[in-house]
Design an enzyme around this catalytic site. Structure first.
Site, short mmCIF file in Angstrom:
data_model
loop_
_atom_site.label_atom_id
_atom_site.label_comp_id
_atom_site.label_asym_id
_atom_site.label_seq_id
_atom_site.Cartn_x
_atom_site.Cartn_y
_atom_site.Cartn_z
N LYS A 1 -44.05 30.18 -44.88
CA LYS A 1 -43.55 29.23 -46.13
C LYS A 1 -43.72 30.09 -47.28
O LYS A 1 -44.57 31.04 -47.16
CB LYS A 1 -44.72 28.09 -45.92
CG LYS A 1 -44.41 27.03 -44.63
CD LYS A 1 -45.44 26.03 -44.72
CE LYS A 1 -45.23 25.00 -43.80
NZ LYS A 1 -43.94 24.15 -43.65
N ASP B 1 -50.94 19.06 -42.74
CA ASP B 1 -50.14 18.82 -41.48
C ASP B 1 -50.80 18.44 -40.24
O ASP B 1 -49.89 18.28 -39.42
CB ASP B 1 -49.57 20.33 -41.39
CG ASP B 1 -48.09 20.14 -40.79
OD1 ASP B 1 -47.31 19.30 -41.11
OD2 ASP B 1 -47.50 21.12 -40.27
N ARG C 1 -42.55 19.85 -33.74
CA ARG C 1 -41.75 19.06 -32.62
C ARG C 1 -42.11 19.88 -31.39
O ARG C 1 -41.78 19.40 -30.14
CB ARG C 1 -40.37 18.84 -32.92
CG ARG C 1 -39.68 20.56 -33.17
CD ARG C 1 -38.32 20.43 -33.85
NE ARG C 1 -38.71 20.02 -35.48
CZ ARG C 1 -37.71 20.12 -36.37
NH1 ARG C 1 -36.48 19.99 -36.14
NH2 ARG C 1 -38.03 19.98 -37.46
N ASP D 1 -41.09 27.60 -38.31
CA ASP D 1 -41.82 26.70 -39.07
C ASP D 1 -41.25 25.11 -38.83
O ASP D 1 -41.68 24.25 -39.24
CB ASP D 1 -41.36 26.66 -40.65
CG ASP D 1 -42.22 25.92 -41.38
OD1 ASP D 1 -43.23 25.49 -41.16
OD2 ASP D 1 -41.55 25.70 -42.69
N GLU E 1 -42.26 23.73 -35.91
CA GLU E 1 -43.44 23.87 -34.73
C GLU E 1 -43.89 22.68 -34.23
O GLU E 1 -44.24 22.44 -33.16
CB GLU E 1 -44.38 24.74 -35.34
CG GLU E 1 -45.65 24.27 -36.17
CD GLU E 1 -45.22 23.58 -37.35
OE1 GLU E 1 -45.69 22.34 -37.94
OE2 GLU E 1 -44.34 23.90 -38.18
#
Length: 500
Positions: A280, A291, A354, A350, A352
């Protein structure tokens, strides 16, 4: 803060501060009119001099009003009487609580429940007031050497003019206090720094909850167990981190029938997301500690469930993991075999969340769930689509979608449905695997939901993308605790319908 409800004659109420509403054009609410009569026109004389016009959120604090037993009277502007809606009522409560905190009053008697809010009853008005007051008094200063001075306001009593509403008002207090505490628990967990809050910390919170109540059991799946099961997508995300990936399972049995099928809540728990190899931008990367707000939400909701002793069987899953950059990190181009047997080509590390969720959603099939709801800060695309006011929702079952929408409306914690149509599934086509882990740039929130839907065919499922609603980035920075209120309302509704 302590909250109470009572019903009594205004002239007999003794309080540090009485709160009453005034509409535009200096039109009194019923209680304000009574106060004016008791004070022999003292208040109306002040208003005629232009002290308060009655616009929404205006406040006027009066001291030692003649013939009033309370030391202070706080008048709050309520706008036009026929235009008082939910949004304006919330502003009125916010300004009231802020004003009370500045008066030095330890307690207050609030008569704002008499206000007629479009489409809302007394239960709703009291519960919203409780949740708002708790939220306004929230601070996260665990790591500050100098703590903020705590608010002086310690108690708010809501006076109910109709005694027949006392029972529902007490229920509103009970629900509001429990939900506010659940929101606080979610915020406290989400606001923790990632050097402390890792997967092991989430597991410790699950065990802490289990140790506090006989109706709760907690178990944790570690790296070795997940490897033996074949949860390769989940493990791939965390393989670049020194912190072990751990999936914490909180099982609550409140239903009279212990074999009743459970409602399963799955929370994405990326305790820090660097983006991995697809790293990122450094700007605001510190916010990637949030997150794990999905897992924090599940934890907060389970606290509410315990507090209210809901007669349901509920399982909360905290899918803990950390996505870091390392020589062991998974890569773009990797092909992962998921627990379901389906394969995924990684195009972006990124994307990730899911990958963690897909194996978790397959794992929970063993619980034979009645309903599954996953909560995840999944896509920036959802923020672009819906901003910071609405949580995105996708579901494979329209009745469930409708239930959640109704609960969101009741709780004032809003969601917005997004489609799961076949056209978006085509975005996930891969030349070397069953699917890719990302689609094109357009409709990213929907393609992420479509990806997850491929692992949920065996039960009714809804996906909540809270990327835009889980935390504030500018004013009042920090976790919001959403959508704890909405999910709690959904479970309250379920507990009523299931036990009729």
């Amino acid at each position: 803060m302590d909250f109470r409800v009572k019903s009594g004659r205004l002239e007999k109420q003794r309080s540090a501060c009485i709160v009453a509403g005034v509409f535009e054009s200096r039109q009194f609410s019923f209680i304000a009119e009574q106060l004016d009569k008791i004070s022999k026109g003292y208040i109306s004389a002040l208003l005629r001099s232009g002290e308060l016009e009655g616009q929404v959120g205006q406040v006027l604090l009066l001291y030692h009003v003649p013939y009033i037993m309370s030391k202070r009277v706080l008048l709050i502007g309520c706008g036009k009487k026929r235009e008082l809606d939910e949004r304006k009522y919330k502003k009125i409560i916010i300004n009231t609580v802020n004003a009370l905190n500045n008066t030095g009053s330890i307690e207050a008697m609030c008569f704002l429940t008499e206000l007629q809010v479009q489409g809302k009853n007394t239960y709703w008005k009291i519960r919203q007031a409780v949740e708002i007051a708790h939220n306004l008094c929230y601070t996260f200063d665990k790591f500050k050497k100098t703590k903020k001075i705590s608010y002086q306001l310690r108690r708010i009593t809501f006076n109910i003019t109709n005694r027949r509403e006392l029972t529902s008002s007490k229920c509103a207090l009970q629900h509001g206090i429990a939900i506010a505490a659940g929101i606080k628990a979610a915020k406290d967990l989400a606001n923790m720094p990632p050097n402390i809050c890792n997967s092991a910390y989430l597991a410790s919170k699950a065990h802490e909850l289990a140790n506090s109540n006989k109706h709760i059991n907690a178990s944790v799946l570690g790296k070795q167990q997940m490897k033996e099961l074949g949860m390769n997508a989940y493990l791939a995300v965390g393989q670049g981190s020194a912190n072990e990936s751990l999936m914490s399972i909180i099982e609550y049995q409140g239903h009279l029938d212990s074999k009743a099928r459970p409602i399963v809540l799955v929370g994405k728990g990326l305790t820090f997301d660097s983006g991995g190899i697809s790293i990122k931008p450094s700007n605001k990367m510190n916010e990637m500690k949030y997150d794990m707000c999905g897992a924090a939400t599940v934890y907060g909701v389970m606290r509410v469930v315990l507090s209210l002793n809901l007669p349901l069987n509920i399982i909360g899953v905290l899918a803990g993991c950390e996505n870091m950059v390392d020589s062991c990190s998974f890569r773009p181009g990797d092909v992962l075999t998921t627990l379901s047997g389906q394969t995924v080509e990684v195009l972006n590390t990124d994307a990730e969340g899911r990958l963690v969720l897909c194996d978790t959603l397959t794992y929970i099939e063993r619980f034979n769930p009645e309903i599954v709801i996953d909560i995840a800060t999944l896509t920036g695309a959802c923020v672009i689509a819906l901003g910071h006011h609405f949580t995105g929702m996708m579901s494979n079952h329209n009745p469930l979608s409708n239930e959640l929408s109704s609960a969101a409306e009741q709780a004032g914690d809003y969601i917005w449905p997004l489609p799961l149509s076949n056209e978006f599934h085509e975005e996930l086509d891969s030349h070397c695997a069953d699917m890719t882990n990302v689609g094109g740039s357009a409709g990213g929130a929907i393609t992420a939901g479509c990806f997850l839907s491929r692992f949920t065919s065996k039960y009714h499922w809804a996906h909540l993308d809270i990327a835009g609603t889980a935390w504030n980035t500018e004013k009042h920075q920090g976790a919001t605790g959403r959508p704890v209120a909405m999910l709690s309302q959904f479970l309250i509704n379920r507990s009523i319908s299931d036990n009729k």
